[in-house]
Write a protein that holds these residues in place. Sequence first.
Motif, short mmCIF file in Angstrom:
data_model
loop_
_atom_site.label_atom_id
_atom_site.label_comp_id
_atom_site.label_asym_id
_atom_site.label_seq_id
_atom_site.Cartn_x
_atom_site.Cartn_y
_atom_site.Cartn_z
N ALA A 519 0.90 -1.24 0.13
CA ALA A 519 0.13 -0.09 0.09
C ALA A 519 0.72 1.27 0.08
O ALA A 519 2.14 1.24 0.49
N VAL A 520 0.29 2.06 -0.57
CA VAL A 520 1.43 3.43 -0.69
C VAL A 520 1.39 4.10 0.45
O VAL A 520 2.51 4.66 0.92
N ARG A 521 0.55 3.71 1.77
CA ARG A 521 0.69 4.32 2.92
C ARG A 521 2.07 3.71 3.57
O ARG A 521 2.69 4.21 4.40
N GLN A 522 2.21 2.29 3.23
CA GLN A 522 3.53 1.96 3.64
C GLN A 522 4.69 2.72 3.29
O GLN A 522 5.75 2.64 4.05
N VAL A 523 4.74 3.38 2.05
CA VAL A 523 5.81 4.20 1.52
C VAL A 523 6.08 5.33 2.49
O VAL A 523 7.07 5.79 2.76
N TRP A 524 4.81 5.91 2.86
CA TRP A 524 4.71 7.21 3.48
C TRP A 524 5.17 7.03 4.98
O TRP A 524 5.90 7.81 5.61
N ASP A 525 4.53 6.19 5.56
CA ASP A 525 4.46 6.01 7.03
C ASP A 525 5.62 5.11 7.37
O ASP A 525 5.70 4.74 8.80
N SER A 526 6.48 4.46 6.65
CA SER A 526 7.47 3.71 7.41
C SER A 526 8.48 3.62 6.11
O SER A 526 8.63 4.23 5.17
N ASP A 527 9.80 3.25 6.51
CA ASP A 527 11.12 3.22 5.78
C ASP A 527 11.07 1.68 5.03
O ASP A 527 11.48 0.82 5.55
#
Length: 689
Positions: A519-527
Amino acid sequence: MSGTSEGPTPTADLIRSAVTERHIDTSPRTSPRTYAGVPPSASVSAVSPPGASPCAGASPGSYAPAETPLGTLDTPESPLDTPESIPDTPESIPGISESVPDAALVPAAGTSPSPGAFRAAFGAAPLPMAVVDREGLVVTANESLGALFGTGSGALVGRIAADLVDLASDARTWHAYREVLRGRQARLRCTRRLKHPDGHSLWVQVTVAPLPAQEEAVLLSIADISARRELQARLRHLQMHDPVTRLPNRTLFFERLSSALEAEAYEEGGTGRIGLCYLDLDGFKAVNDTLGHRVGDRLLAAVAERLTRCADEAGYARGATPLVARLGGDEFALLVEDSTGTDQLADLAESVLKSLQAPFDLSGQRLSLSASIGVVERRAAGTSATHLMQAADTTLYWAKADGKGRWTLFDPERNAHRMTRQALSSTLRAAIDRNEFALEYQPLVGMEDGGVRGVEALVRWNHPQFGTLTPNRFIGLAEEDGSIVQLGRWVLATACRQARRWQLDHPDAAPIFVSVNVAVRQVWDSDLVADVAEILAETGLAPHLLQLELTESAVMGSAGRPLQALQALSDMGVRIAIDDFGTGYSNLAYLSRLPVSVLKLDGSFVRGFQYEGPDGDDGGAHPNPADEVIVEALIQLAHRLGLTVTAECVETASQATRLRGIGCDTGQGWLYSRPVAPDRISALLTESF
């Protein structure tokens, strides 16, 4: 709206009056009159109300009332109320002895008042008082009591004291009064509303207290509390009404709603149903922010007038006017008791929306607004105020989500889905810690030779209540609350570990890659880059055997951190795939600048390849030329850009044949295998489809 006892008015007063004025009878009587058809000679025990014990030692002339309907007079205060500053036993008044009964009335040392002084004090006292014997008859009364009843004090002698102030109007007060007459109770205090012969009404507090035992009498005193009651009524009105719109406020609304949902309110008659229109003004905050709160308050008052008009019109048509209340802010409610069904509530909601469509003229300001309304109608039995308001609030949210400026009727099925969604959302994080998730794998098959090239990892939630759930039931929730980061890391680590295990268990077979959705949120909210590097190092899986899938809408137009992360992963050797290609932006020009290695065609394109002939087979039908042209063009474009193409949702052999003919690289779908457990993939590694 007036109360029936001191303090806040009981809830029942909001529905029906609990007070009937008492007309003061000033006709002279020197002996007890018959009461409810009982002759004066009847004893108290002979006419006691049902369930009441007879008066011990009752003598002729004692009486008791026939059963009086409750609710005709105000609710009495507790018979055991503690006394206020009301004089206790007066001394040496007609009809009682001249002994000193109480330390409070003992004269100071060196003084010796005469019995006449006590009689004079009793007669001149501004507080209306009377001495009543054990049989309930007035022995003597002072002038203040005579003035209160519009007659002389002598005309009250021999009268039945309970009749004067309606002590027999309800069973509880009557029982307490008899106990005081018998000397078994300290005193009685209750509130009554009396109507004077000159026409005006007044509230009084009646106190009955025993005199010393040797007197065999009680003292009845009456205090006028009309001013206090009027003040209480005004304060209650202010407390229960909104100062801006003058409508009932939230407190009064819930009192009325709770009362309507009590069993006795609907079991005695009516439809036994209740309805509610829960209304919220669309865009009202903008009015306050741009024009100020003064204009906003005037707009609320104008809205209240229109809602009241709608309620009155509905009342004319149905016979019962809905209650209009302001619950706070720009929220209003219209409560319909004894509703006749959803049609009645729908008509009311329609009339409200129509009335609010006309612009509002506020001293030169011409404003337009709309409203969203949640409508709930159901049986009153089994419904609580909390549940009704929850349903109304949910339905109002649906109305706003559906486009505003409309009304929406409560849907139990839709609500059940929402409740399920909420239950899943609240337990998602804990489920990860409890290891309730598992992975299944679906093969990605080479179109030329039918061999397994890789697998896609698909997460499943083994929910203890709802069973096995597929990703479409919870991935969206995980993205909303951020738990997708924790869940995604677990999926990535588990899939890589499993791919490495297959490689070690089958050293003679060509290694297969594992594809994991991100999910794109994994890119934003984690390294994500650091997580992938760490997991690959821990599991020993080669980077080129890991493929990360992102949706087209998430990848197209990526800039900043997402694009940098994708580039870093590609440089690491990880394969990047665009999932569901063809359903989002389809920015082909931008595609050449992304670090992408695989396109996965959306299943809607592939399903267009499935045709069936007249006999049920698919060999007699001709494919749609447009579908093949589009898919073939996408495949050729991808190949020219150095990308491979995977077709999703391949379900028939004819689909596979046509995809193979136009150059598709790999296929995925039920033709080859459904998602299966890891041990089943081990068996497929040496097979060809």
